[in-house]
Design a protein around this motif. Structure first.
Motif, PDB file in Angstrom:
ATOM      1  N   THR A   5       7.629   0.671  36.449  1.00  0.00           N
ATOM      2  CA  THR A   5       6.869  -0.340  35.724  1.00  0.00           C
ATOM      3  C   THR A   5       5.396   0.025  35.557  1.00  0.00           C
ATOM      4  N   SER A   6       4.824   0.691  36.550  1.00  0.00           N
ATOM      5  CA  SER A   6       3.415   1.080  36.443  1.00  0.00           C
ATOM      6  C   SER A   6       3.200   2.071  35.306  1.00  0.00           C
ATOM      7  N   PHE A 147       0.431  -8.447  34.440  1.00  0.00           N
ATOM      8  CA  PHE A 147       1.256  -7.503  35.188  1.00  0.00           C
ATOM      9  C   PHE A 147       1.014  -7.642  36.689  1.00  0.00           C
ATOM     10  N   GLU A 148      -0.239  -7.770  37.071  1.00  0.00           N
ATOM     11  CA  GLU A 148      -0.576  -7.912  38.494  1.00  0.00           C
ATOM     12  C   GLU A 148      -0.031  -9.221  39.055  1.00  0.00           C
ATOM     13  N   GLU A 151       3.643  -8.770  39.658  1.00  0.00           N
ATOM     14  CA  GLU A 151       3.908  -7.934  40.830  1.00  0.00           C
ATOM     15  C   GLU A 151       3.898  -8.728  42.141  1.00  0.00           C
ATOM     16  N   LYS A 152       3.312  -9.906  42.116  1.00  0.00           N
ATOM     17  CA  LYS A 152       3.235 -10.738  43.312  1.00  0.00           C
ATOM     18  C   LYS A 152       4.442 -11.676  43.448  1.00  0.00           C
ATOM     19  N   SER A 155       8.300 -11.700  46.318  1.00  0.00           N
ATOM     20  CA  SER A 155       7.845 -10.876  47.444  1.00  0.00           C
ATOM     21  C   SER A 155       8.841 -10.855  48.599  1.00  0.00           C
ATOM     22  N   LYS A 163      14.001  -6.098  43.332  1.00  0.00           N
ATOM     23  CA  LYS A 163      12.625  -6.628  43.269  1.00  0.00           C
ATOM     24  C   LYS A 163      11.932  -6.161  41.991  1.00  0.00           C
ATOM     25  N   ASP A 164      12.058  -4.866  41.683  1.00  0.00           N
ATOM     26  CA  ASP A 164      11.438  -4.326  40.467  1.00  0.00           C
ATOM     27  C   ASP A 164      11.988  -5.015  39.217  1.00  0.00           C
ATOM     28  N   GLN A 167      10.614  -8.581  38.990  1.00  0.00           N
ATOM     29  CA  GLN A 167       9.184  -8.577  38.648  1.00  0.00           C
ATOM     30  C   GLN A 167       8.966  -8.189  37.181  1.00  0.00           C
TER      31      GLN A 167
END
Length: 203
Positions: A5-6, A147-148, A151-152, A155, A163-164, A167
């Motif tokens: 994703t990054s 996006f940030e 990402e939270k 959790s 998880k990916d 998110q």
């Protein structure tokens, strides 16, 4: 899900940076035949295509725009610089609005700035797109912030792949909700314009 994703985000932001609008000076000052119009638009907006075979503009599209009062008729099968500018506006608008709303939003511009006018359509176009182009950095910052935030989420999910995936879904939902809200605002504004300036009855 094996999506990095990054790297995906960085790739999207790089693509945004590479997008550019058609500069006013690039729009021909001479009248063009339809084939020349479609060729010009396809060349100038090639970077906005999703797939290589996508068509930016076709003869059928132009005829439909004229039929639905989005675009004034050609003059002896030739299209002016003002026609070209309106086609650029329509290209961007059609991804968010129906023909009725596009007609409403462009009607005032077409009536007061198409052809001979104290404030020509080319100047309106320059002002608007210079403003939009200057917003690119703010747009990229907003995308990064979304996006940030995504990402939270989730959790407590232990599986990295799961998880990916969740998110990424959260990120897509954030972007989609942003577009949805802005589309609602555009439609409300179109309704207000339609109430204030009712469209002329079609003959």
């Amino acid at each position: 899900m094996n999506i990095d994703t990054s790297n995906l985000l960085n790739s999207i932001l790089e693509e945004l940076s590479s997008l550019s609008y058609v500069h006013p000076g690039d729009v021909p000052n001479i009248d063009l035949y339809m084939d020349q119009v479609t060729t010009f638009m396809d060349e100038q907006l090639a970077s906005t295509k999703r797939y290589p075979d996508d068509k930016i503009l076709t003869k059928t599209m132009i005829n439909n725009y004229t039929k639905n009062n989005l675009l004034p008729p050609s003059n002896k099968k030739k299209y002016s610089k003002e026609h070209m500018i309106l086609l650029i506006f329509i290209y961007y608008f059609k991804n968010l609005m129906n023909f009725n709303d596009i007609e409403t939003i462009l009607s005032y511009i077409t009536e007061h700035h198409f052809g001979e006018a104290p404030l020509p359509l080319s100047q309106v176009y320059t002002e608007v797109f210079t403003m939009e182009h200057s917003q690119m950095d703010k747009l990229k910052d907003d995308v990064k912030a979304k996006f940030e935030t995504a990402e939270k989420t989730f959790s407590d999910v232990e599986d990295p792949g799961e998880k990916d995936a969740l998110q990424l879904f959260s990120f897509i939902c954030e972007l989609a909700f942003d577009v949805y809200l802005k589309k609602q605002m555009i439609e409300r504004l179109a309704d207000e314009i339609r109430d204030e300036y009712p469209p002329a009855k079609k003959k």
